[in-house]
Motif scaffolding. Structure first.
Motif, PDB file in Angstrom:
ATOM      1  N   THR A   1      13.019  53.101 -12.351  1.00  0.00           N
ATOM      2  CA  THR A   1      11.909  53.314 -13.275  1.00  0.00           C
ATOM      3  C   THR A   1      10.593  52.867 -12.658  1.00  0.00           C
ATOM      4  OG1 THR A   1      13.310  53.115 -15.241  1.00  0.00           O
ATOM      5  CG2 THR A   1      10.963  52.655 -15.522  1.00  0.00           C
ATOM      6  N   ALA A   2      10.607  51.682 -12.044  1.00  0.00           N
ATOM      7  CA  ALA A   2       9.401  51.178 -11.390  1.00  0.00           C
ATOM      8  C   ALA A   2       8.974  52.095 -10.252  1.00  0.00           C
ATOM      9  CB  ALA A   2       9.636  49.760 -10.878  1.00  0.00           C
ATOM     10  N   THR A   3       9.944  52.649  -9.539  1.00  0.00           N
ATOM     11  CA  THR A   3       9.629  53.550  -8.424  1.00  0.00           C
ATOM     12  C   THR A   3       9.031  54.857  -8.925  1.00  0.00           C
ATOM     13  OG1 THR A   3      11.400  52.604  -7.066  1.00  0.00           O
ATOM     14  CG2 THR A   3      10.569  54.775  -6.443  1.00  0.00           C
ATOM     15  N   LEU A   4       9.641  55.440  -9.950  1.00  0.00           N
ATOM     16  CA  LEU A   4       9.170  56.718 -10.481  1.00  0.00           C
ATOM     17  C   LEU A   4       7.768  56.607 -11.083  1.00  0.00           C
ATOM     18  CD1 LEU A   4       9.768  59.699 -11.184  1.00  0.00           C
ATOM     19  CD2 LEU A   4      10.723  58.873 -13.350  1.00  0.00           C
ATOM     20  N   LEU A   5       7.524  55.498 -11.782  1.00  0.00           N
ATOM     21  CA  LEU A   5       6.247  55.341 -12.472  1.00  0.00           C
ATOM     22  C   LEU A   5       5.191  54.663 -11.612  1.00  0.00           C
ATOM     23  CD1 LEU A   5       7.456  54.155 -15.998  1.00  0.00           C
ATOM     24  CD2 LEU A   5       6.773  56.455 -15.316  1.00  0.00           C
TER      25      LEU A   5
ATOM     26  N   THR B   1       9.845  49.994 -21.068  1.00  0.00           N
ATOM     27  CA  THR B   1      10.542  50.973 -20.232  1.00  0.00           C
ATOM     28  C   THR B   1      11.969  51.293 -20.668  1.00  0.00           C
ATOM     29  OG1 THR B   1      11.200  49.230 -18.677  1.00  0.00           O
ATOM     30  CG2 THR B   1       9.170  50.427 -18.160  1.00  0.00           C
ATOM     31  N   SER B   2      12.476  50.676 -21.722  1.00  0.00           N
ATOM     32  CA  SER B   2      13.813  51.054 -22.183  1.00  0.00           C
ATOM     33  C   SER B   2      13.887  50.970 -23.696  1.00  0.00           C
ATOM     34  CB  SER B   2      14.895  50.165 -21.558  1.00  0.00           C
ATOM     35  OG  SER B   2      15.000  48.912 -22.223  1.00  0.00           O
ATOM     36  N   GLY B   3      14.815  51.712 -24.244  1.00  0.00           N
ATOM     37  CA  GLY B   3      14.998  51.730 -25.686  1.00  0.00           C
ATOM     38  C   GLY B   3      15.187  53.153 -26.159  1.00  0.00           C
TER      39      GLY B   3
ATOM     40  N   MET C   1      17.631  47.120 -21.797  1.00  0.00           N
ATOM     41  CA  MET C   1      18.684  48.140 -21.852  1.00  0.00           C
ATOM     42  C   MET C   1      18.887  48.854 -20.521  1.00  0.00           C
ATOM     43  SD  MET C   1      17.958  49.771 -25.651  1.00  0.00           S
ATOM     44  CE  MET C   1      19.402  50.842 -25.605  1.00  0.00           C
ATOM     45  N   LEU C   2      18.104  48.482 -19.500  1.00  0.00           N
ATOM     46  CA  LEU C   2      18.258  49.082 -18.184  1.00  0.00           C
ATOM     47  C   LEU C   2      19.072  48.184 -17.257  1.00  0.00           C
ATOM     48  CD1 LEU C   2      14.605  50.355 -17.482  1.00  0.00           C
ATOM     49  CD2 LEU C   2      16.572  51.704 -18.264  1.00  0.00           C
ATOM     50  N   SER C   3      19.911  48.781 -16.421  1.00  0.00           N
ATOM     51  CA  SER C   3      20.576  48.043 -15.353  1.00  0.00           C
ATOM     52  C   SER C   3      19.550  47.671 -14.294  1.00  0.00           C
ATOM     53  CB  SER C   3      21.663  48.915 -14.715  1.00  0.00           C
ATOM     54  OG  SER C   3      21.069  50.023 -14.050  1.00  0.00           O
ATOM     55  N   ASP C   4      19.960  46.882 -13.326  1.00  0.00           N
ATOM     56  CA  ASP C   4      19.055  46.539 -12.232  1.00  0.00           C
ATOM     57  C   ASP C   4      18.601  47.798 -11.502  1.00  0.00           C
ATOM     58  OD1 ASP C   4      17.832  44.341 -10.535  1.00  0.00           O
ATOM     59  OD2 ASP C   4      18.988  45.424  -9.011  1.00  0.00           O
TER      60      ASP C   4
END
Length: 217
Positions: free
Chosen positions: A189-193, A151-153, A180-183
């Motif tokens: 990200t988890a919410t959107l996906l 999920t990041s990069g 590379m993601l903040s909390d």
């Protein structure tokens, strides 16, 4: 099967006394400890956050039974070590203890046209119990029960991640490669996906050092 999440892209899988460690890179502080208990190490590609060359080479010297699997570049970097380092590519199948591994995919996802894409392989473990794609959204032509979702990069895109999950159709999704993601970024990200977002499947956030039980096949 049990999965232990380590920082960034590294996970350990344990079943019936067999332990696999996938992608112990330099961004994983406890990678050496994880590898010290492994029967095999699986490397998706040569980037430093997935492959700590010095750590894996030292482990091969210290652990006479350790097997390592990776792309041709990874294998060439390490050397043979009496045949314990294996170059793998899409379509290969191999066994480690009680676990069967099949290899999927070919190339790292594109970051930019000016940056070369190295070979990248994903590993499908134990007849679809869990799939680690490395740095690519390549969907294997096989059923997957637990998908490890980067999920990041610099190469990741949330729209492509959503389509990847929709194509794979796993029963469970666990977020990886999220360093590379903040909390807030991990949560959003988890919410959107996730379950009420684009995929309809909860995207689990498993903290480093946590062990979870996976489905048995």
């Amino acid at each position: 099967m049990k999965l232990t999440k380590h920082a960034h892209a590294c996970v350990a899988l344990d079943k019936d006394g067999t332990r696999l460690v996938i992608d112990p890179g330099t961004l994983t502080p406890d990678a050496a400890e994880a590898v010290s208990q492994a029967h095999a190490v699986l490397i998706t590609h040569e980037h430093f956050d997935h492959f700590d060359e010095k750590l894996v080479a030292a482990a091969l010297e210290a652990q006479p039974g350790l097997q390592v699997y990776g792309t041709a570049t990874v294998a060439a970097t390490l050397g043979s070590h009496d045949g314990r380092v294996h170059a793998v590519s899409a379509g290969d199948t191999f066994g480690v203890g009680s676990l069967t591994v099949t290899v999927h995919g070919h190339r790292h996802a594109q970051i930019h046209a000016d940056i070369p894409c190295p070979d990248n392989v994903g590993y499908l473990i134990d007849d679809g119990a869990v799939y680690h794609p490395g740095d690519a959204y390549f969907a294997p032509d096989a059923s997957v029960r637990t998908l490890l979702l980067p999920t990041s990069g610099p190469w990741t895109k949330l729209g492509e991640a959503a389509d990847f999950v929709r194509t794979v159709k796993p029963e469970r999704v666990i977020q990886i490669h999220e360093l590379m993601l903040s909390d807030l970024g991990r949560h959003s990200t988890a919410t959107l996906l996730g379950e009420k977002g684009l995929t309809g499947i909860p995207v689990e956030r498993v903290e480093p050092g946590t062990t979870v039980q996976l489905h048995d096949v």
